[in-house]
Design an enzyme around this catalytic site. Sequence first.
Site, short mmCIF file in Angstrom:
data_model
loop_
_atom_site.label_atom_id
_atom_site.label_comp_id
_atom_site.label_asym_id
_atom_site.label_seq_id
_atom_site.Cartn_x
_atom_site.Cartn_y
_atom_site.Cartn_z
N ASP A 51 14.87 16.38 -23.29
CA ASP A 51 16.22 15.83 -23.07
C ASP A 51 16.15 14.70 -22.05
OD1 ASP A 51 18.86 15.30 -22.55
OD2 ASP A 51 19.30 17.25 -21.62
N GLU A 130 -3.90 1.99 -1.06
CA GLU A 130 -4.30 2.83 0.06
C GLU A 130 -3.07 3.56 0.61
OE1 GLU A 130 -7.84 -0.10 1.77
OE2 GLU A 130 -5.87 -0.11 2.72
N GLU A 132 -0.96 5.97 2.67
CA GLU A 132 -1.08 6.81 3.86
C GLU A 132 -0.04 7.92 3.79
OE1 GLU A 132 -2.48 3.09 6.74
OE2 GLU A 132 -0.36 3.61 6.53
N GLU A 213 -5.38 8.58 10.45
CA GLU A 213 -4.82 7.24 10.64
C GLU A 213 -4.28 7.10 12.07
OE1 GLU A 213 -4.33 4.26 9.99
OE2 GLU A 213 -5.34 4.00 8.06
N HIS A 270 -1.17 -0.27 1.27
CA HIS A 270 -1.77 -1.59 1.05
C HIS A 270 -2.38 -1.61 -0.35
CE1 HIS A 270 -2.49 -1.18 5.65
NE2 HIS A 270 -1.22 -1.46 5.38
N ARG A 340 -4.50 -8.61 10.23
CA ARG A 340 -3.67 -7.53 9.72
C ARG A 340 -2.20 -7.67 10.06
NH1 ARG A 340 -8.68 -5.14 9.45
NH2 ARG A 340 -8.87 -3.42 7.95
N GLU A 358 -5.10 -8.45 -0.59
CA GLU A 358 -4.46 -7.19 -0.22
C GLU A 358 -3.01 -7.44 0.19
OE1 GLU A 358 -4.81 -3.83 3.37
OE2 GLU A 358 -6.02 -5.67 3.41
N ARG A 360 0.10 -6.05 1.91
CA ARG A 360 0.19 -5.00 2.91
C ARG A 360 1.61 -4.45 3.11
NH1 ARG A 360 -3.91 -4.16 6.22
NH2 ARG A 360 -2.62 -3.79 8.07
#
Length: 422
Positions: A51, A130, A132, A213, A270, A340, A358, A360
């Site tokens: 459904d 990646e 976290e 982390e 990322h 970064r 990448e 981020r």
Amino acid sequence: MSVANVMKLVAENDIKFVDFRFTDTRGKEQHVTVPVSHFDEDKFTEGHAFDGSSIAGWKGIQASDMQLMPDASTAYIDPFFDEPTLVLTCDVVDPTDGKGYDRDPRSLAKRAEAYLKSSGLGDTAYFGPEPEFFIFDSVQWDATMGGSFVKINSEEAAWSSGEKFEGGNTGHRPAVKGGYFPVPPVDSLHDIRSAMVMTLEELGVPVEVHHHEVATAGQCEIGTKFATLVQRADWTQILKYVVTNTAHAYGKTATFMPKPMFGDNGSGMHVHQSVWKDGKNLFAGNGYAGLSDFALYYIGGIIKHARALNAITNPGTNSYKRLVPHYEAPVKLAYSAKNRSAAIRIPFVHSDKARRVEARFPDPIANPYLAFSALLMAGLDGVQNKIHPGEPATKDLYHLPPEEDALIPTVCSSLEQAHVLC
């Protein structure tokens, strides 16, 4: 894995149930289970009816019939159920025309891959997210007429130094921004992550690394291998399933919420990406940081569309609690090698095969099928229209003079703003 191999797996492992899974628009996995007595090869061609009107944002009740079409290549045995259960990831098909439903994220991701090939720009897009996450001991919250509160309970948290625990308070815990990445006993979650990794590899998801982390109170990351768009989105859903259920089995709770607490780093996702054609990485070249013009235009497309992308890559109101300066959150729409603080980073690599970019700013509550597809389409638009991203950022973007800071665009500051721009 072929259909014949799936049936062999069922027979050899005394499978009792088959679990059909699919992902809704919000990125949540849904499932329906049938006893093995009602499962045969015909399920792969006839599908399983359900459904669609009961899935948020999908069909109305007046046209609710939909079909789940299992993908034999995704088969694995569930590691958490009591009874032996085979899991199959499914595409959602509209029975009126036999095509993938236009709101099915996995079907949409397949169309994105098909578009890449039909465009002639490339034939394969690789993604390496990646995501976290936090592992807490428990959480409590309430919102009533009498008041509201939220409480995170974590023996590892910096704020737990004065708490009493069974067996005593050992005092070993990461400080705020101190979780990256001391050995145990400060890292109290090593064994849980190792259990998650073992399960992931048993299910066919290759793991490259796991670690604590930056944030206190149990922020973690498990790094898994890159893959093609649809397969990598499938693996991301498996990772989330394994993380949350392993934590649950240990008597804890895991969350991919971007910013569950104030004052420390939030959780991002990322996303590493590259586009290939005829076995050649189109991102490799002789330009900035070893990139090709193709890659630079791809970056230009992501930066141009970043604020619209936010509605897909950062789809929750909590997403914008993370996207604030000074918590390693990439709010500035710039690109840079190794830096970064920029929204787009070019990682240092030793070979052209590994050359990639990448993004981020995405976060882990994003629907991976939609997020990867949107990033790909934005990047390809940059290539098709030769959108150059400008000069790379070489400074710490968090500490620019006001006159320089005003010249660099930012990601959206709220979900409402993202929806307006989407």
